[in-house]
Structure formats: structure tokens, C-alpha cells
Write an enzyme that holds these catalytic residues in place. Sequence first.
Site, PDB file in Angstrom:
ATOM      1  N   HIS A 222       0.860  -1.184   0.000  1.00  0.00           N
ATOM      2  CA  HIS A 222       0.000   0.000   0.000  1.00  0.00           C
ATOM      3  C   HIS A 222       0.898   1.236   0.000  1.00  0.00           C
ATOM      4  O   HIS A 222       2.136   1.122  -0.018  1.00  0.00           O
ATOM      5  CB  HIS A 222      -0.949  -0.032   1.200  1.00  0.00           C
TER       6      HIS A 222
ATOM      7  N   HIS B   2       4.002   1.348   2.244  1.00  0.00           N
ATOM      8  CA  HIS B   2       5.204   0.671   1.723  1.00  0.00           C
ATOM      9  C   HIS B   2       5.853   1.530   0.638  1.00  0.00           C
ATOM     10  O   HIS B   2       7.072   1.632   0.559  1.00  0.00           O
ATOM     11  CB  HIS B   2       4.832  -0.673   1.078  1.00  0.00           C
TER      12      HIS B   2
ATOM     13  N   ARG C  36      -3.562  -5.246   6.759  1.00  0.00           N
ATOM     14  CA  ARG C  36      -4.708  -5.881   7.431  1.00  0.00           C
ATOM     15  C   ARG C  36      -6.000  -5.085   7.254  1.00  0.00           C
ATOM     16  O   ARG C  36      -7.084  -5.609   7.491  1.00  0.00           O
ATOM     17  CB  ARG C  36      -4.430  -6.063   8.923  1.00  0.00           C
TER      18      ARG C  36
END
Length: 282
Positions: free
Chosen positions: A34, A37, A187
Site C-alpha cells: 500500500h 510501503h 490488514r
Amino acid sequence: MKVIRTVSELTDQLGRLREKGQTIGLVPTMGALHAGHLSLMTRARAENDVVVASVFVNPTQFNNPDDLRTYPRTEEADCRLLEQAGVDFAFIPTVEEIYPEPDTRVFDLGPVAEVMEGAMRPGHFNGVAQIVSKLFAWTRPTRAYFGEKDFQQIAVIRRMASLEGFDIDIVSCPIKREDDGLALSSRNTRLTPQQRAIAPAIHRILTESLGWAKSMTVDEVKKRVTEEIDAVDGLRTEYYEIVDHLTMQPVSDWSATELPVGCITVYCGDVRLIDNIKYTNR
Ligand code: PAF
């Protein structure tokens, strides 16, 4: 961008570049990439000649088999994003490549790894140390980049690097958030729309606590944060600790540390979300 699947190819390719004096930036990830990162990749791109990103869901750091099973795996999309971010090498190995035999090493990670995530997830940090030490040894990067959402993990990796004698600049990078404040996390994709709607309360309440810290004690702030989060239907605090930014040890007094950092884990349904905030304004 070149995708590398084996350790021997990784060490060959990087060895040649290192001999030419090129600096190497490493961004270890577990994929499901995402914007958080990507901010690490962008920084690594700006600061190094060569950028390597690893994508590997490391089984030894999961203490919960369901978490390992349900961890999102999105290799194709990850490769597209890595390419766009200007990464030179994507190291995407199999479990057998990384662990041809079980890794039985136990790291003496000390007090930084004993509290918070270390206490809640036995073995987790040892697993992180196992994989990151392997990546460091094979990549021998000049710099390695980690996101501050996993604030304690950075302290643990610094400890492992010092134990193992790695001369690597460990660069900690600020948390990236959605517009409503939710910390970006792989998550988050597991949140239902209803859970996604309440999850930003975590950052909202932590931000409010910066104001409370001006007049309340550490214990009072911890209690108030926990109560306010637990009052949101659907959220349950696992722990909220205010710790020293380097040792990760809980503080009982604001003046006991140069920088107090509040570290939280909250269950939103069965999704475990972590976040933190720096009490820099005291
Ligand atoms: O933060 C993560 O994604 C992982 O713990 C890491 C550092 C890539 C090791 O598997």
C-alpha cells in the site's frame, strides 16, 4: 525491474553492484503493498543507487496460524507497484528457499522485545529477527527502511543488527495514514465497511490524548485512551502503553523519557490493528 526468486541470484547480482561501489537500499515487506510501503520505496530510491524490495510472508513470525493463513497475498499487484516505484530488484522467494531447514536460532533480543507485541505474541519478534537477519546477510544493504507503524519492531531490528554486527543504517519512516487518520496496514483490507468506518477512532482518540497529556499523568492518559476506545462499539483495546522511544520500556512519569511514545493495539472485530503516537508537545 528484475524479479529474483533465489538467494544465489540475489547475492550474485548484488555482489557485482557492491563491487562497483553502488549503495544498496533494502525494503523488507510481506507484500499486500500500500502507499505506506511505497513511501519506503520512494525514500530508498532517493537515497541509494540500487533498491531491493523483498516480498515474503514470513511464517516464523506468525504465532497465530489463522493470521498466517488469511494474510493477504497479492503478488501480481505488488510487482506492478514495485515497478512503478522504481525498484530495481524484487526478491520474492518461496518458504523452502528461505528455510531449507528450520531456523532454530534464538536471538537475545532483551527488554525491547519483552513488552507489548513481545508479550502478546510470543515468538513473533524472534521470527522477525530470523527473517530480517537473513535478508541483511544476503543483501548487505547500505540502508534498510522500516515503517514506524511497527514502532517496536524497529527497536527490535536495531537490537538484532547490533547483536549480529550488521553495519547497516536502519531508517525509520513516518506512518502513512488514510485521509480519516487510519494508519495504512495490509490488514485494513480485512475490515468490513462497518469496521472500516469506526477504525479511524483509534487515531482520533490518540490525537486527542496529546491535549490530555498537558494536564494528566501518564497513568491517567493511558486509562482515558483505553476507556474512550473501548466506548466505541466494535473496538477493544488489547493494550495501551506509553514507552520510552528507544528502550520500549513503559514510563510512569512524562519526564522519565526524552520522547514518550504511546503504542496501542486494538481489535476491530477479529482484525488486530496497531498504531502509535509521539508525545512531542510536552
Ligand atoms: O513489517 C513487516 O512487514 C515484517 O515484519 C518484515 C519486517 C517484512 C519481516 O517479515
